[in-house]
Design a protein around this motif. Sequence first.
Motif, PDB file in Angstrom:
ATOM      1  N   VAL A  51       0.847  -1.180   0.000  1.00  0.00           N
ATOM      2  CA  VAL A  51       0.000   0.000   0.000  1.00  0.00           C
ATOM      3  C   VAL A  51       0.889   1.240   0.000  1.00  0.00           C
ATOM      4  O   VAL A  51       2.054   1.182   0.387  1.00  0.00           O
ATOM      5  N   THR A  52       0.317   2.365  -0.404  1.00  0.00           N
ATOM      6  CA  THR A  52       1.084   3.609  -0.383  1.00  0.00           C
ATOM      7  C   THR A  52       0.703   4.429   0.845  1.00  0.00           C
ATOM      8  O   THR A  52      -0.369   4.247   1.427  1.00  0.00           O
ATOM      9  N   ILE A  53       1.584   5.341   1.198  1.00  0.00           N
ATOM     10  CA  ILE A  53       1.304   6.266   2.298  1.00  0.00           C
ATOM     11  C   ILE A  53       0.040   7.060   1.977  1.00  0.00           C
ATOM     12  O   ILE A  53      -0.801   7.294   2.851  1.00  0.00           O
ATOM     13  N   ASP A  54      -0.097   7.480   0.720  1.00  0.00           N
ATOM     14  CA  ASP A  54      -1.291   8.239   0.332  1.00  0.00           C
ATOM     15  C   ASP A  54      -2.557   7.437   0.573  1.00  0.00           C
ATOM     16  O   ASP A  54      -3.548   7.974   1.080  1.00  0.00           O
ATOM     17  N   GLN A  55      -2.553   6.162   0.230  1.00  0.00           N
ATOM     18  CA  GLN A  55      -3.748   5.337   0.454  1.00  0.00           C
ATOM     19  C   GLN A  55      -4.101   5.294   1.937  1.00  0.00           C
ATOM     20  O   GLN A  55      -5.277   5.352   2.297  1.00  0.00           O
ATOM     21  N   LEU A  56      -3.111   5.216   2.786  1.00  0.00           N
ATOM     22  CA  LEU A  56      -3.375   5.196   4.230  1.00  0.00           C
ATOM     23  C   LEU A  56      -3.937   6.534   4.698  1.00  0.00           C
ATOM     24  O   LEU A  56      -4.860   6.574   5.511  1.00  0.00           O
ATOM     25  N   ARG A  57      -3.393   7.627   4.173  1.00  0.00           N
ATOM     26  CA  ARG A  57      -3.929   8.960   4.487  1.00  0.00           C
ATOM     27  C   ARG A  57      -5.372   9.069   4.026  1.00  0.00           C
ATOM     28  O   ARG A  57      -6.220   9.630   4.730  1.00  0.00           O
ATOM     29  N   TYR A  58      -5.652   8.541   2.854  1.00  0.00           N
ATOM     30  CA  TYR A  58      -7.002   8.609   2.298  1.00  0.00           C
ATOM     31  C   TYR A  58      -7.997   7.843   3.169  1.00  0.00           C
ATOM     32  O   TYR A  58      -9.094   8.324   3.442  1.00  0.00           O
ATOM     33  N   VAL A  59      -7.605   6.660   3.601  1.00  0.00           N
ATOM     34  CA  VAL A  59      -8.499   5.851   4.449  1.00  0.00           C
ATOM     35  C   VAL A  59      -8.826   6.592   5.742  1.00  0.00           C
ATOM     36  O   VAL A  59      -9.985   6.660   6.143  1.00  0.00           O
ATOM     37  N   THR A  60      -7.818   7.152   6.377  1.00  0.00           N
ATOM     38  CA  THR A  60      -8.072   7.845   7.644  1.00  0.00           C
ATOM     39  C   THR A  60      -8.960   9.067   7.445  1.00  0.00           C
ATOM     40  O   THR A  60      -9.834   9.342   8.269  1.00  0.00           O
ATOM     41  N   GLU A  61      -8.774   9.794   6.331  1.00  0.00           N
ATOM     42  CA  GLU A  61      -9.595  10.982   6.090  1.00  0.00           C
ATOM     43  C   GLU A  61     -11.041  10.608   5.768  1.00  0.00           C
ATOM     44  O   GLU A  61     -11.976  11.257   6.264  1.00  0.00           O
ATOM     45  N   VAL A  62     -11.237   9.580   4.962  1.00  0.00           N
ATOM     46  CA  VAL A  62     -12.604   9.146   4.646  1.00  0.00           C
ATOM     47  C   VAL A  62     -13.294   8.654   5.923  1.00  0.00           C
ATOM     48  O   VAL A  62     -14.458   8.979   6.172  1.00  0.00           O
ATOM     49  N   ALA A  63     -12.573   7.909   6.747  1.00  0.00           N
ATOM     50  CA  ALA A  63     -13.153   7.426   8.007  1.00  0.00           C
ATOM     51  C   ALA A  63     -13.523   8.600   8.913  1.00  0.00           C
ATOM     52  O   ALA A  63     -14.573   8.581   9.553  1.00  0.00           O
ATOM     53  N   LYS A  64     -12.683   9.615   8.948  1.00  0.00           N
ATOM     54  CA  LYS A  64     -12.944  10.792   9.782  1.00  0.00           C
ATOM     55  C   LYS A  64     -14.145  11.585   9.279  1.00  0.00           C
ATOM     56  O   LYS A  64     -15.009  11.973  10.063  1.00  0.00           O
ATOM     57  N   CYS A  65     -14.211  11.802   7.963  1.00  0.00           N
ATOM     58  CA  CYS A  65     -15.273  12.630   7.374  1.00  0.00           C
ATOM     59  C   CYS A  65     -16.572  11.869   7.139  1.00  0.00           C
ATOM     60  O   CYS A  65     -17.636  12.480   7.027  1.00  0.00           O
ATOM     61  N   ARG A  66     -16.463  10.548   7.005  1.00  0.00           N
ATOM     62  CA  ARG A  66     -17.609   9.698   6.648  1.00  0.00           C
ATOM     63  C   ARG A  66     -18.225  10.119   5.319  1.00  0.00           C
ATOM     64  O   ARG A  66     -19.426   9.979   5.094  1.00  0.00           O
ATOM     65  N   SER A  67     -17.345  10.653   4.452  1.00  0.00           N
ATOM     66  CA  SER A  67     -17.786  11.129   3.144  1.00  0.00           C
ATOM     67  C   SER A  67     -16.591  11.168   2.195  1.00  0.00           C
ATOM     68  O   SER A  67     -15.563  11.782   2.521  1.00  0.00           O
TER      69      SER A  67
END
Length: 83
Positions: free
Chosen positions: A16-32
């Motif tokens: 996985v990439t660092i960006d993908q991990l950042r993306y997962v955490t942001e989507v989980a935080k925003c729920r959108s």
Amino acid sequence: MVIALNYSKKRGVFFVTIDQLRYVTEVAKCRSFNQASENLYISQPSLSVSIRKLEEELGEPLFVRSSAGVTLTPFGIELLPYI
């Protein structure tokens, strides 16, 4: 940067990439996906494709998508603390 994760319940090592991990955490935080893409300064389709590729690599969905937003799956809940 690519990271190798070893998730023993599945098929072994995942990349996985660092960006993908950042993306997962942001989507989980925003729920959108839409709000997360705005916060990350990327397009919503790019974010969706990146998350989908990660889910394919891991072999399990991370999010349940609905018209009301997104929520983490049990697998996503389990993975999130390690990100």
